[in-house]
Design a protein around this motif. Structure first.
Motif, PDB file in Angstrom:
ATOM      1  N   GLY A 146      37.071  34.164  32.979  1.00  0.00           N
ATOM      2  CA  GLY A 146      36.448  33.083  32.233  1.00  0.00           C
ATOM      3  C   GLY A 146      35.751  32.072  33.117  1.00  0.00           C
ATOM      4  O   GLY A 146      35.333  32.377  34.238  1.00  0.00           O
ATOM      5  N   THR A 147      35.640  30.851  32.607  1.00  0.00           N
ATOM      6  CA  THR A 147      34.893  29.797  33.282  1.00  0.00           C
ATOM      7  C   THR A 147      35.728  28.531  33.366  1.00  0.00           C
ATOM      8  O   THR A 147      36.419  28.172  32.409  1.00  0.00           O
ATOM      9  N   SER A 148      35.677  27.872  34.522  1.00  0.00           N
ATOM     10  CA  SER A 148      36.332  26.573  34.664  1.00  0.00           C
ATOM     11  C   SER A 148      35.727  25.860  35.858  1.00  0.00           C
ATOM     12  O   SER A 148      35.006  26.462  36.665  1.00  0.00           O
ATOM     13  N   GLY A 149      36.039  24.596  36.004  1.00  0.00           N
ATOM     14  CA  GLY A 149      35.534  23.830  37.132  1.00  0.00           C
ATOM     15  C   GLY A 149      36.056  24.330  38.462  1.00  0.00           C
ATOM     16  O   GLY A 149      35.414  24.151  39.499  1.00  0.00           O
ATOM     17  N   ALA A 150      37.227  24.970  38.461  1.00  0.00           N
ATOM     18  CA  ALA A 150      37.794  25.518  39.692  1.00  0.00           C
ATOM     19  C   ALA A 150      37.342  26.943  39.943  1.00  0.00           C
ATOM     20  O   ALA A 150      37.550  27.480  41.030  1.00  0.00           O
ATOM     21  N   GLY A 151      36.740  27.581  38.944  1.00  0.00           N
ATOM     22  CA  GLY A 151      36.271  28.945  39.104  1.00  0.00           C
ATOM     23  C   GLY A 151      37.387  29.965  38.966  1.00  0.00           C
ATOM     24  O   GLY A 151      38.575  29.636  38.947  1.00  0.00           O
ATOM     25  N   ALA A 152      36.982  31.228  38.839  1.00  0.00           N
ATOM     26  CA  ALA A 152      37.922  32.346  38.772  1.00  0.00           C
ATOM     27  C   ALA A 152      37.705  33.211  39.998  1.00  0.00           C
ATOM     28  O   ALA A 152      36.576  33.526  40.350  1.00  0.00           O
ATOM     29  N   TRP A 153      38.798  33.630  40.657  1.00  0.00           N
ATOM     30  CA  TRP A 153      38.686  34.384  41.901  1.00  0.00           C
ATOM     31  C   TRP A 153      39.987  35.099  42.199  1.00  0.00           C
ATOM     32  O   TRP A 153      41.052  34.714  41.722  1.00  0.00           O
ATOM     33  N   GLY A 154      39.884  36.172  42.974  1.00  0.00           N
ATOM     34  CA  GLY A 154      41.069  36.921  43.373  1.00  0.00           C
ATOM     35  C   GLY A 154      40.700  38.208  44.079  1.00  0.00           C
ATOM     36  O   GLY A 154      39.592  38.733  43.922  1.00  0.00           O
ATOM     37  N   GLY A 155      41.642  38.732  44.869  1.00  0.00           N
ATOM     38  CA  GLY A 155      41.400  39.970  45.587  1.00  0.00           C
ATOM     39  C   GLY A 155      42.624  40.401  46.369  1.00  0.00           C
ATOM     40  O   GLY A 155      43.695  39.794  46.273  1.00  0.00           O
ATOM     41  N   TRP A 156      42.447  41.448  47.161  1.00  0.00           N
ATOM     42  CA  TRP A 156      43.570  42.027  47.907  1.00  0.00           C
ATOM     43  C   TRP A 156      43.108  42.538  49.264  1.00  0.00           C
ATOM     44  O   TRP A 156      41.943  42.889  49.449  1.00  0.00           O
ATOM     45  N   THR A 157      44.042  42.565  50.221  1.00  0.00           N
ATOM     46  CA  THR A 157      43.768  43.082  51.563  1.00  0.00           C
ATOM     47  C   THR A 157      44.975  43.872  52.043  1.00  0.00           C
ATOM     48  O   THR A 157      46.115  43.407  51.953  1.00  0.00           O
ATOM     49  N   LEU A 158      44.717  45.057  52.564  1.00  0.00           N
ATOM     50  CA  LEU A 158      45.732  45.905  53.162  1.00  0.00           C
ATOM     51  C   LEU A 158      45.519  45.895  54.676  1.00  0.00           C
ATOM     52  O   LEU A 158      44.495  46.356  55.173  1.00  0.00           O
ATOM     53  N   VAL A 159      46.476  45.324  55.421  1.00  0.00           N
ATOM     54  CA  VAL A 159      46.380  45.210  56.879  1.00  0.00           C
ATOM     55  C   VAL A 159      47.300  46.246  57.517  1.00  0.00           C
ATOM     56  O   VAL A 159      48.483  46.330  57.161  1.00  0.00           O
ATOM     57  N   VAL A 160      46.752  47.025  58.465  1.00  0.00           N
ATOM     58  CA  VAL A 160      47.509  48.116  59.079  1.00  0.00           C
ATOM     59  C   VAL A 160      47.398  48.049  60.600  1.00  0.00           C
ATOM     60  O   VAL A 160      46.289  48.063  61.151  1.00  0.00           O
ATOM     61  N   ALA A 161      48.549  47.977  61.277  1.00  0.00           N
ATOM     62  CA  ALA A 161      48.599  48.068  62.737  1.00  0.00           C
ATOM     63  C   ALA A 161      48.938  49.506  63.102  1.00  0.00           C
ATOM     64  O   ALA A 161      49.822  50.119  62.494  1.00  0.00           O
ATOM     65  N   TYR A 162      48.241  50.047  64.106  1.00  0.00           N
ATOM     66  CA  TYR A 162      48.457  51.438  64.476  1.00  0.00           C
ATOM     67  C   TYR A 162      48.582  51.568  65.992  1.00  0.00           C
ATOM     68  O   TYR A 162      48.154  50.699  66.759  1.00  0.00           O
ATOM     69  N   GLU A 163      49.160  52.698  66.413  1.00  0.00           N
ATOM     70  CA  GLU A 163      49.311  53.014  67.831  1.00  0.00           C
ATOM     71  C   GLU A 163      48.539  54.280  68.142  1.00  0.00           C
ATOM     72  O   GLU A 163      48.647  55.285  67.427  1.00  0.00           O
ATOM     73  N   LYS A 164      47.736  54.231  69.205  1.00  0.00           N
ATOM     74  CA  LYS A 164      46.987  55.394  69.662  1.00  0.00           C
ATOM     75  C   LYS A 164      46.828  55.302  71.176  1.00  0.00           C
ATOM     76  O   LYS A 164      46.204  54.375  71.690  1.00  0.00           O
ATOM     77  N   VAL A 216      37.680  42.749  45.948  1.00  0.00           N
ATOM     78  CA  VAL A 216      37.880  41.719  44.933  1.00  0.00           C
ATOM     79  C   VAL A 216      38.401  42.344  43.644  1.00  0.00           C
ATOM     80  O   VAL A 216      38.279  43.548  43.425  1.00  0.00           O
ATOM     81  N   SER A 217      38.941  41.500  42.776  1.00  0.00           N
ATOM     82  CA  SER A 217      39.443  41.940  41.473  1.00  0.00           C
ATOM     83  C   SER A 217      38.704  41.303  40.318  1.00  0.00           C
ATOM     84  O   SER A 217      39.013  41.575  39.159  1.00  0.00           O
ATOM     85  N   ILE A 218      37.709  40.468  40.628  1.00  0.00           N
ATOM     86  CA  ILE A 218      36.973  39.769  39.587  1.00  0.00           C
ATOM     87  C   ILE A 218      35.588  39.421  40.116  1.00  0.00           C
ATOM     88  O   ILE A 218      35.400  39.230  41.317  1.00  0.00           O
ATOM     89  N   THR A 219      34.603  39.392  39.226  1.00  0.00           N
ATOM     90  CA  THR A 219      33.229  39.082  39.611  1.00  0.00           C
ATOM     91  C   THR A 219      32.522  38.438  38.420  1.00  0.00           C
ATOM     92  O   THR A 219      33.121  38.260  37.352  1.00  0.00           O
TER      93      THR A 219
END
Length: 414
Positions: free
Chosen positions: A248-266, A100-103
């Protein structure tokens, strides 16, 4: 990567009104890594307040001076249809790192319930000990890089198996631009990324950015191909900073984040179907679903695999959402685990089977960001000739962004 099996991947039309349908058509994208690092936005005056920011070694990335303002930005659209971003039939799997980027601001702060319920401490919400939502807290940035030039940053461990080869990697980031402040959308398509022990580099979105105002929020998701960077950086702690999200604060809330998806071969791992889809779809109140079907392959009896998704603004305690998987024409099995109970899948968690990858911060309750991976287990153990996956929501006002799966397949699939 081209599928040598030539499996048929087709669009499903949900039986009821649908916000998004995952259509599986191959897409090839250019790299999204810019040569010059770039810092965006001045840090707030209370930089890091209320959020744990431990001292870090000299190898921690530092932001470099801003480069000249770009004249071109990625195209935006209110809804981005889900399409296949990557597909391969190979020995290997899919891993991901996310955070996440916010809490909530300050561990000792408490929520202001909107439904007359009991107040919850920020510490308990972060620890997943009590259901709380982001609209009940004053929200502030996570910032772990000890760099005054960045106003948010977080870190997560990517675990690519030893001896494997990275086939494809994609970074997704998103959040709400409107809470106690309004962030400019001009910065939606860029973010700072540092590989383990590396320096920040600016990553630019290389495809359409989903951006929609709905439900009181100003939501977006962007993404970029980072295959070359992940091949070079490998496993370890990846850092993402300067994600464009409002505090900050609002009725919709504050939120955000990131995901790194990696496909690999083995080669030592089972032969699997590896697939990644993305888009941007508003899952407002009422029944909505995203559905995908993988035809032309056979999941062997006793087979297994994993499936995962990314969604924004899911609230713990708001029921009516699920991820179901079925093989052949059997009834779908609802995926769940200790942190994702049946009926409350969009519940603000970053979770995966087995030992969790390390994260900083490592909150169990993310207050509005879901990046979850599930063991398919019994859902595919009986085997069959078709795989159906459905993500449904009835009450959560959320946004769907990513779906991926790695499923065992028969040796003749190639």
């Amino acid at each position: 990567m081209r599928n040598s099996l030539g499996s048929v991947l087709r669009r499903l039309v949900p039986p009821r009104t649908s916000v998004c349908v995952l259509s599986l058509c191959a897409v090839t994208t250019a790299g999204g890594i810019a040569a010059a690092p770039h810092v965006h936005g001045a840090p707030p005056s209370d930089h890091g307040a209320g959020v744990e920011t431990p001292a870090l070694p000299a190898s921690v990335p530092t932001a470099l001076p801003a480069s000249p303002t770009r004249s071109e930005h990625a195209e935006e659209a209110e809804e981005v249809p889900f399409t296949q971003r990557f597909h391969a039939v190979q020995h290997g799997g899919i891993v991901r790192a996310a955070n996440v980027s916010i809490t909530c601001r300050g561990a000792e702060s408490t929520s202001t319930p909107t439904d007359g319920g009991e107040a919850v401490s920020c510490a308990d919400a972060r620890a997943g000990k009590a259901a709380a939502t982001n609209d009940e807290f004053d929200m502030f940035y996570t910032d772990v890089d000890s760099d005054a030039n960045t106003y948010n940053s977080s870190r997560a461990e990517l675990r690519v198996p030893s001896g494997s080869k990275v086939s494809y990697a994609r970074l997704y980031w998103g959040g709400n631009l409107r809470a106690g402040e309004q962030k400019p959308a001009v910065d939606n398509d860029r973010v700072l990324v540092a590989e383990p022990e590396g320096q920040y580099k600016e990553v630019l979105a290389d495809s359409v950015v989903g951006h929609r105002t709905a439900g009181g929020a100003d939501a977006f998701q962007a993404s970029a191909d980072v295959t070359a960077q992940v091949r070079a950086g490998g496993s370890g702690q990846w850092t993402v900073g300067q994600l464009n999200v409002a505090m900050g604060t609002s009725g919709a809330g504050a939120w955000g984040g990131w995901t790194l998806v990696v496909a690999y071969e083995k080669q030592s791992e089972p032969l699997r179907q590896l697939a990644l889809w993305d888009g941007f779809a508003y899952l407002g109140e009422g029944h909505h679903e995203a559905a995908v079907r993988l035809d032309g392959v056979t999941v062997p009896a006793g087979g297994g695999g994993t499936a995962g998704f990314v969604a924004y603004n899911g609230d713990a305690g708001t029921t009516g959402d699920a991820l179901t998987v079925s093989v052949g024409r059997r009834e779908g099995s609802t995926l769940k685990d200790a942190r994702n109970p049946a009926g409350d899948l969009l519940n603000s968690t970053v979770n995966e089977p087995g030992t969790q990858g390390s994260r900083n911060p490592s909150y169990i309750g993310t207050l509005g960001y879901d990046s979850d991976v599930f063991d398919l287990g019994d859902a595919v153990a009986a085997g069959g000739g078709r795989l159906d996956v459905r993500l449904t929501s009835e009450k959560d006002v959320a946004w769907a962004g990513v779906l991926f799966a790695a499923v065992d397949t028969d040796a003749d699939a190639r």
